[in-house]
Design a protein around this motif. Structure first.
Motif, PDB file in Angstrom:
ATOM      1  N   CYS A  47       0.900  -1.315  -0.163  1.00  0.00           N
ATOM      2  CA  CYS A  47      -0.100  -0.157  -0.074  1.00  0.00           C
ATOM      3  C   CYS A  47       0.866   1.372   0.085  1.00  0.00           C
ATOM      4  N   VAL A  48       1.926   1.230  -0.789  1.00  0.00           N
ATOM      5  CA  VAL A  48       2.950   2.429  -0.831  1.00  0.00           C
ATOM      6  C   VAL A  48       3.041   2.854  -2.309  1.00  0.00           C
ATOM      7  N   ILE A  49       3.015   2.349  -3.353  1.00  0.00           N
ATOM      8  CA  ILE A  49       3.288   2.815  -4.516  1.00  0.00           C
ATOM      9  C   ILE A  49       2.226   3.741  -5.059  1.00  0.00           C
ATOM     10  N   ALA A 106       6.146  -8.624  -6.206  1.00  0.00           N
ATOM     11  CA  ALA A 106       4.698  -9.074  -5.357  1.00  0.00           C
ATOM     12  C   ALA A 106       4.462  -7.923  -4.539  1.00  0.00           C
ATOM     13  N   VAL A 107       3.216  -7.265  -4.941  1.00  0.00           N
ATOM     14  CA  VAL A 107       2.862  -5.874  -4.341  1.00  0.00           C
ATOM     15  C   VAL A 107       1.280  -5.984  -3.896  1.00  0.00           C
ATOM     16  N   TYR A 108       1.071  -5.517  -2.840  1.00  0.00           N
ATOM     17  CA  TYR A 108      -0.412  -5.117  -2.577  1.00  0.00           C
ATOM     18  C   TYR A 108      -0.504  -3.536  -2.751  1.00  0.00           C
ATOM     19  N   ASP A 109      -1.490  -3.038  -3.350  1.00  0.00           N
ATOM     20  CA  ASP A 109      -1.800  -1.600  -3.317  1.00  0.00           C
ATOM     21  C   ASP A 109      -3.230  -1.327  -3.567  1.00  0.00           C
ATOM     22  N   ILE A 110      -3.514   0.137  -3.710  1.00  0.00           N
ATOM     23  CA  ILE A 110      -4.862   0.641  -3.662  1.00  0.00           C
ATOM     24  C   ILE A 110      -5.075   0.867  -5.225  1.00  0.00           C
ATOM     25  N   VAL A 111      -6.099   0.577  -5.779  1.00  0.00           N
ATOM     26  CA  VAL A 111      -6.476   0.550  -7.150  1.00  0.00           C
ATOM     27  C   VAL A 111      -7.586   1.324  -7.169  1.00  0.00           C
ATOM     28  N   ARG A 163      -4.631  15.063   2.225  1.00  0.00           N
ATOM     29  CA  ARG A 163      -5.155  14.296   3.173  1.00  0.00           C
ATOM     30  C   ARG A 163      -5.530  12.719   2.560  1.00  0.00           C
ATOM     31  N   ALA A 164      -6.413  12.904   1.605  1.00  0.00           N
ATOM     32  CA  ALA A 164      -6.797  11.669   1.049  1.00  0.00           C
ATOM     33  C   ALA A 164      -5.816  10.826   0.275  1.00  0.00           C
ATOM     34  N   TRP A 165      -4.497  11.790  -0.436  1.00  0.00           N
ATOM     35  CA  TRP A 165      -3.664  11.111  -1.015  1.00  0.00           C
ATOM     36  C   TRP A 165      -2.843  10.402   0.105  1.00  0.00           C
ATOM     37  N   SER A 166      -2.358  11.264   0.985  1.00  0.00           N
ATOM     38  CA  SER A 166      -1.724  10.547   2.374  1.00  0.00           C
ATOM     39  C   SER A 166      -2.277   9.110   2.774  1.00  0.00           C
ATOM     40  N   GLN A 167      -3.523   9.114   2.685  1.00  0.00           N
ATOM     41  CA  GLN A 167      -4.580   8.067   3.200  1.00  0.00           C
ATOM     42  C   GLN A 167      -4.465   7.187   2.103  1.00  0.00           C
ATOM     43  N   CYS A 168      -3.693   6.998   1.055  1.00  0.00           N
ATOM     44  CA  CYS A 168      -3.720   5.825   0.042  1.00  0.00           C
ATOM     45  C   CYS A 168      -4.985   6.020  -0.835  1.00  0.00           C
ATOM     46  N   VAL A 169      -5.502   7.043  -1.112  1.00  0.00           N
ATOM     47  CA  VAL A 169      -6.605   7.212  -2.036  1.00  0.00           C
ATOM     48  C   VAL A 169      -6.404   7.949  -3.219  1.00  0.00           C
TER      49      VAL A 169
END
Length: 429
Positions: free
Chosen positions: A157-159, A183-188, A202-208
């Motif tokens: 959840c970093v990229i 091998a990555v987990y991320d938000i799409v 704020r939403a960017w910092s929270q992975c969105v």
């Protein structure tokens, strides 16, 4: 300040605060995944993605600092002797778990741009007692490791937090050795995000707000050079206002991302050696044998008859002259036990990602040469699955009852190997 610089600083400060909160975890406060608040965050944090036995293997502060959306360590299918890099390693949970998976013969790196997270990760490393771990300060768009220096790149959840995701994926490709895995987990993003949402720090910092859509993710991976690309949605995340700002919940979800760098492992030009095992190699040998389901009884007592395949991987250079240093990883082993003129070949093992490169044959040859120099004139082995392989190396099958002499008193003959095991013999000249 440019918009991209503002995003970077917002992300840095957000996760610095996550690290500070995690450092107070002993007071009963914890952070939840993606840095969102525990009352409606967009992810569930370590408690939701890591098995109970994994949670017991890392310090509480590493759990508290977990801000991920999955478990990339499980996704990566790590093996003994591999070198792993975690992009955006935070408090170090995935690095520490990776280090245990690859064992004492492997190595795990973490890179993060937030000083507070690095300090927390280093303290967690100290508490864990692991010495096959290193944390590096740097941006994931410019990883401070040489080319072809790791076998696996993971991230949790970093990229999505990066302002230049194409650069991140190019860097992941660069530091992977040929045949290496991502091998990555991320938000799409499941639907297009509005321009207003994209500007929400704020939403960017929270992975969105920085989330890519699936098609763009696939395109960037292939553009970087990866093959066997897979971006598989896992969970739709419709969290409360923490992840949506004034617009309410945003259309994002977690996904796992897999890809591979083309080619086969490059073990040439002096990077791999087969040499006598030292006492320091014992934990790596035992870890490899245990992971492969091979017996470990008697290994410590007969370590002087063992050889290891040691691969030297490039690591960050010296601070002054920038010289190339190395990290040694153990990817194979073989041993002989001596019984007068007889030797017993045992524990021939090569970590799965490194098979097919002739390492096993080199290990057997070195172990038998070691036995011959110590005065043995014949070698025996027992196997349940590899009789054809050893036949190609000059061994012949013999009847178990035909074997006489002190070698029959070994633990393999007497206790460990079943009666159905094939017995093989080879003369040593």
């Amino acid at each position: 300040m440019r918009e991209q610089d503002a995003i970077v600083e917002a992300v840095r400060e957000h996760y610095a605060e996550v690290a500070r909160r995690a450092a107070r975890a002993s007071e009963g406060r914890t952070s939840s995944g993606c840095g969102c608040s525990s009352d409606g965050g967009c992810c569930t944090g370590a408690s939701g993605y890591y098995a109970p036995d994994e949670r017991t293997l890392v310090p509480a502060e590493a759990l508290a600092a977990s801000a991920g959306c999955g478990n990339p360590v499980a996704l990566a299918d790590l093996h003994p002797g591999e070198a792993v890099l975690d992009l955006g390693s935070g408090g170090g949970i995935d690095v520490l778990l990776s280090a245990r998976r690859v064992g004492p013969g492997g190595y795990a790196w973490g890179v993060d741009m937030t000083r507070e997270m690095l300090e927390l990760a280093e303290e967690n490393r100290r508490r864990s007692g692991l010495d096959n771990v290193g944390f590096l300060e740097g941006r994931i768009e410019a990883v401070p490791l040489p080319d072809a220096s790791v076998d696996v790149v993971i991230s949790n959840c970093v990229i999505n937090l990066s302002v230049d995701k194409a650069a991140v994926l190019r860097e992941a490709f660069r530091v992977l050795r040929p045949g290496g895995r991502l091998a990555v987990y991320d938000i799409v993003a499941q639907e297009p995000l509005s321009a207003e949402a994209r500007r929400d720090l704020r939403a960017w910092s929270q992975c969105v707000s920085g989330a890519l859509d699936r098609e763009t993710y696939v395109h960037l991976l292939r553009e970087a050079g990866f093959v066997d690309v897979e971006v598989q949605p896992v969970l739709a995340l419709q969290a409360g206002g923490c992840c949506g700002g004034d617009e309410g919940p945003l259309p994002v979800g977690s996904a796992f991302v897999r890809a591979r760098k083309p080619g086969s492992p490059d073990l040439g030009d002096g990077r791999l050696t087969v040499e006598a095992a030292s006492r320091d190699d014992l934990p790596a040998i035992l870890h490899l044998l245990e992971r492969l389901g091979l017996p470990t009884e008697g290994v410590a007592e007969n370590l002087e008859g063992f050889v290891v395949a040691r691969r030297r991987m490039p690591a960050p250079g010296g601070p002054a002259e920038g010289s190339l240093q190395t990290v040694a990883t153990v990817v194979g082993c073989a041993g002989v036990e001596l019984y007068g003129l007889q030797a017993l070949l045992r524990s021939v093992a090569v970590s799965p990602p490194f098979r097919g490169a002739g390492i096993g044959q080199r290990l057997v040859a070195a172990a038998l040469e070691r036995a011959r120099r110590l005065g043995a004139s014949e070698a025996y082995l027992l196997t349940t699955t590899a009789s054809e392989y050893f036949a190609r190396l000059g061994f012949e099958q013999v009847e178990r009852q035909a074997v006489v002499g002190p070698v029959t008193s070994s633990s393999e003959f007497a206790r460990v190997c079943p009666d159905t095991a094939v017995v093989m013999r080879r003369e040593l000249h």
